[in-house]
Design a protein around this motif. Structure first.
Motif, PDB file in Angstrom:
ATOM      1  N   ASN A 154      -3.821   4.530  -6.114  1.00 21.51           N
ATOM      2  CA  ASN A 154      -3.764   3.924  -5.072  1.00 21.51           C
ATOM      3  C   ASN A 154      -2.850   5.366  -4.158  1.00 21.51           C
ATOM      4  OD1 ASN A 154      -5.576   2.213  -5.101  1.00 21.51           O
ATOM      5  ND2 ASN A 154      -4.333   0.628  -5.307  1.00 21.51           N
ATOM      6  N   SER A 155      -1.259   4.725  -4.018  1.00 18.39           N
ATOM      7  CA  SER A 155      -0.677   5.935  -2.918  1.00 18.39           C
ATOM      8  C   SER A 155       0.657   6.425  -4.054  1.00 18.39           C
ATOM      9  CB  SER A 155       0.228   5.039  -2.352  1.00 18.39           C
ATOM     10  OG  SER A 155      -0.394   4.154  -1.134  1.00 18.39           O
TER      11      SER A 155
ATOM     12  N   GLY B 111       0.439  -1.440   0.000  1.00 21.17           N
ATOM     13  CA  GLY B 111      -0.321   0.056  -0.214  1.00 21.17           C
ATOM     14  C   GLY B 111       0.767   1.479   0.290  1.00 21.17           C
TER      15      GLY B 111
ATOM     16  N   ASP C 258       6.689  -0.317  -2.635  1.00 25.85           N
ATOM     17  CA  ASP C 258       5.759  -1.296  -2.486  1.00 25.85           C
ATOM     18  C   ASP C 258       7.215  -1.414  -4.330  1.00 25.85           C
ATOM     19  OD1 ASP C 258       2.809  -2.399  -2.034  1.00 25.85           O
ATOM     20  OD2 ASP C 258       4.030  -1.729  -0.827  1.00 25.85           O
TER      21      ASP C 258
END
Length: 431
Positions: free
Chosen positions: A291-292, A156, A203
């Motif tokens: 997302n991030s 995440g 990630d």
């Protein structure tokens, strides 16, 4: 962890195109480029390189060699017999037994299925911090799979995304991302503080084959194939789209950055993202952004030894982040040179101004649309001794150089490091 299974050599086929007797030559150009191009007119050859203002690399079939010699052009031989070089490239030196700690994997090129198994094995030895993912399917139905890594706090975080195997003939790109993935796993498990901090902060997404159909085609049919294997438009007998000219951003921004001819090696397609490979990859990019975000994107290619940043679609347009990208690239280049047993030198700068114009490229798109903070195309070794057919004994050197460069870049992603003095270099890694 050792998973015992014998992995064979690169697959070949009785129908594979023969390059026996082909010669690959380098012609210095400079101010003589128009004269040289005029003399070459009517000769049958494959052009390998883009930076034609310095030299032309051409592959000549046996029937054209005597004609070329009669032209009286200055040249240097890269491959005396390309067929022999390809045969040597396809031999596996020794059996690899699926132990990821066994670096003999990087002493040979491998069949497509073996590469896919390698990534699955990385997942097996790092089960709590990785997963195999898919970014869609190719035209021929192959899964465009990859490996997703994260740290102790779970997935995440902002993403670091690597693409390899975009252009089918550029075999060296896949071992590079495999080596980086392997070093991240072993470093994390061995307690390397930088690697542990890195995986806790970001990630990682590794895609070893953006163009799996094309890669398989190079191993079974035509070693120097570049594009995907999608049929051309109606009434065309040619195949393939250049996936790195098919992205939405800048796809039709300028003439000269890609071809509209379906038979050309850099055919852009009929419309942006009309290749299924690009569609799936773009969906992943937009998902990561939502997302991030994407911290770093690297599109691995060969050859020439360049570190290229946006923009490619316009050689006179400069992004606001160019100073940051160029500074980081200069450090990476120096780190590669200092770590290299061959003193490898990488030229750096914005793609359009440094090397050539590219419309619809992944590096431009993933910066402009995907919002990547850092976005690079890295053209790997070499600079023209071997070109696309890089001997297996060069693999280990290239992957180790790139690991040194990426490890430094990981430190540069931290703004505190990036604001340090111009003396930044290998010493950062011990800070």
């Amino acid at each position: 962890m050792v998973l015992v299974l014998v992995v064979g050599s690169v697959a070949t086929s009785a129908t594979q195109k023969s390059y026996d007797g082909y010669q690959v030559l380098r012609l210095p150009t400079g101010s003589q480029l128009p004269h040289i191009q005029k003399k070459l007119n009517g000769l049958i050859f494959d052009q390998w390189n883009h930076d034609v203002e310095r030299y032309l690399d051409i592959a000549l079939p046996p029937t054209e060699i005597s004609k070329f010699k009669s032209l009286g052009l200055k040249s240097r031989v890269m491959h005396h017999n390309l067929g022999d070089s390809i045969k040597a490239e396809q031999k596996t030196k020794r059996v690899w037994k699926r132990d990821i700690a066994d670096l003999s994997w990087f002493d040979s090129y491998h069949a497509y299925d073996a590469h896919i198994q390698y990534f699955k094995d990385l997942n097996i030895v790092f089960p709590n911090n990785s997963e195999v993912f898919s970014s869609g399917t190719s035209y021929e139905g192959r899964d465009i799979s990859g490996l997703h890594f994260w740290g102790s706090e779970g997935p995440g975080k902002p993403s670091i995304l690597y693409h390899a195997g975009v252009h089918a003939r550029e075999w060296i790109t896949t071992p590079v991302v495999e080596y980086i993935a392997q070093k991240l796993i072993t470093g994390y498990k061995d307690g390397d503080l930088l690697i542990q901090t890195l995986l806790d902060r970001y990630d990682f997404y590794f895609i070893p084959f953006v163009n799996p159909d094309g890669f398989v085609y190079t191993q079974t049919t035509e070693r120097l194939w570049r594009k995907n294997r999608q049929p051309g438009p109606k009434n065309s007998t040619c195949y393939g789209r250049d996936i790195n000219r098919n992205w939405e951003f800048g796809w039709d921004a300028n003439k000269g950055g890609a071809s509209t001819n379906p038979c050309s090696y850099d055919y852009k397609g009929e419309a942006p993202s009309d290749a299924p490979e690009t569609q799936g990859l773009d969906s992943l990019v937009r998902k990561l952004k939502a997302n991030s975000g994407i911290e770093l994107f690297v599109d691995w290619h060969s050859y020439g030894q360049y570190i290229l940043s946006p923009y490619g679609y316009n050689e006179t347009l400069y992004a606001p982040e160019l100073a940051k990208w160029t500074r980081a690239a200069s450090y990476i280049s120096r780190e590669i040179r200092d770590s290299s047993t061959a003193g490898a030198t990488y030229t750096f700068g914005p793609c359009g101004a440094t090397l050539y114009r590219t419309t619809g490229s992944a590096t431009d798109h993933i910066y402009a649309i995907g919002g990547a903070d850092f976005s690079y195309t890295i053209e790997l070794g070499d600079t023209g001794h071997y070109g696309f057919v890089l001997p297996p004994d060069q693999i280990r050197r290239v992957v180790e150089e790139q690991w040194a460069g990426q490890k430094l870049l990981f430190s540069l992603l931290d703004q505190a490091f990036f604001e340090m003095s111009d003396g930044l270099g290998s010493d950062v890694l011990s800070t």
